[in-house]
Write an enzyme that holds these catalytic residues in place. Structure first.
Site, PDB file in Angstrom:
ATOM      1  N   SER A 131       1.298  -1.515  -0.118  1.00  0.00           N
ATOM      2  CA  SER A 131      -0.084  -0.244  -0.229  1.00  0.00           C
ATOM      3  C   SER A 131       1.238   1.424  -0.005  1.00  0.00           C
ATOM      4  O   SER A 131       2.004   1.214   0.708  1.00  0.00           O
ATOM      5  CB  SER A 131      -0.526   0.037   1.362  1.00  0.00           C
ATOM      6  OG  SER A 131      -1.478   1.577   1.006  1.00  0.00           O
ATOM      7  N   TYR A 144      -2.163  -0.433   9.633  1.00  0.00           N
ATOM      8  CA  TYR A 144      -2.705  -0.949   8.186  1.00  0.00           C
ATOM      9  C   TYR A 144      -1.052  -0.309   7.418  1.00  0.00           C
ATOM     10  O   TYR A 144      -0.358  -1.108   6.850  1.00  0.00           O
ATOM     11  CB  TYR A 144      -3.748  -0.551   7.581  1.00  0.00           C
ATOM     12  CG  TYR A 144      -3.642  -0.268   6.427  1.00  0.00           C
ATOM     13  CD1 TYR A 144      -4.259  -2.085   5.686  1.00  0.00           C
ATOM     14  CD2 TYR A 144      -3.772   0.230   4.873  1.00  0.00           C
ATOM     15  CE1 TYR A 144      -4.263  -2.052   4.550  1.00  0.00           C
ATOM     16  CE2 TYR A 144      -3.732  -0.026   3.931  1.00  0.00           C
ATOM     17  CZ  TYR A 144      -4.349  -1.410   3.654  1.00  0.00           C
ATOM     18  OH  TYR A 144      -4.133  -1.968   2.242  1.00  0.00           O
TER      19      TYR A 144
END
Length: 248
Positions: A131, A144
């Site tokens: 990501s 995350y």
């Protein structure tokens, strides 16, 4: 890109980027097996295996069975992932641990079960989906972002370990992409437009290209890295975010 006759595994294939990637490989001629905790459609154009990537014993059982049935695994795509939001001092221990168990542990479990296969066949490609949050800190996304940064490091370490066997390992780091995960962050009718403009109060830049990515755009990058067109590319992380991290 032609993947005719190629055997491809994709985790997180039930929806989102994983689903789009599995479909793209099928359209390119590959024999695809998709893995996920659940598949909600009645039919899929690829083989499906219900599997929790965070469950090491289950991953071992499923992978060993499938590898015994095939001579070669041409490509592995680690696309399974979850998002748990919350400020660091308010995030539950369970959310923190679950995020790492899936986002990092899931790929680790797949690596452990497939690396010997890749070594034996002396070739193949692995693409891991991280990501842009691994590149730029985000408020409320410490679990995350940290998990995706760890995943990137893990994937590149595996790539170095497998390079001598002719196996290429790369990372794709998407930015905001039109998936169910992204839409959980949208709490207003103009949330998409707000994301494109950016959130100055959160130190979050907008998207220079002026649009949210489509899952297919991420899948295109994954297929390129898995293809012979990328035959001399390994240990790289390609950020597909419309410029939102400004090359960070």
């Amino acid at each position: 890109m032609d993947f005719s006759g190629k055997n491809v595994w994709v985790t997180g294939a039930g929806k989102g980027i994983g689903y789009a990637t599995a479909l793209a490989f099928v359209e390119a001629g590959a024999k695809v097996t998709g893995f996920d905790q659940a598949f909600t459609q009645e039919q899929y154009p690829f083989a499906t295996e219900v599997m929790d990537v965070a469950d090491a014993a289950q991953v071992a059982q499923v992978c060993q069975r499938l590898l015994a049935e095939t001579e070669r695994l041409d490509a592995l795509v680690n696309a399974a992932g979850i998002l748990r939001m919350g400020a660091t001092d308010q995030l539950s221990k369970e959310d923190w641990q679950q995020t790492f168990a899936v986002n990092v542990g899931g790929a680790f479990n797949l690596f452990q079960q497939t690396m010997n296969q890749f070594r034996r066949q002396r070739g193949g490609a692995i693409v891991t989906v991280a990501s842009d949050a691994a590149h730029t800190p985000r408020i409320g996304m410490s679990a995350y972002g940290a998990s995706k940064a760890a995943l990137k490091s893990l994937a590149l370490s595996v790539g170095l370990e497998l390079a001598g066997s002719g196996v290429r390992c790369n990372v794709v780091s998407p930015g905001s992409t039109d998936t169910d995960m992204q839409r959980t962050l949208w709490v207003s009718d103009d949330a998409e437009e707000q994301r494109i403009r950016g959130f100055g109060e959160q130190f979050k830049l907008g998207i220079p290209l002026g649009k949210i990515a489509r899952p297919q755009e991420i899948a295109n990058t994954i297929l390129f890295l898995a293809s012979d067109l990328a035959s001399h590319i390994t240990l790289q992380d390609i950020v597909v975010d419309g410029g939102s991290t400004l090359g960070a």
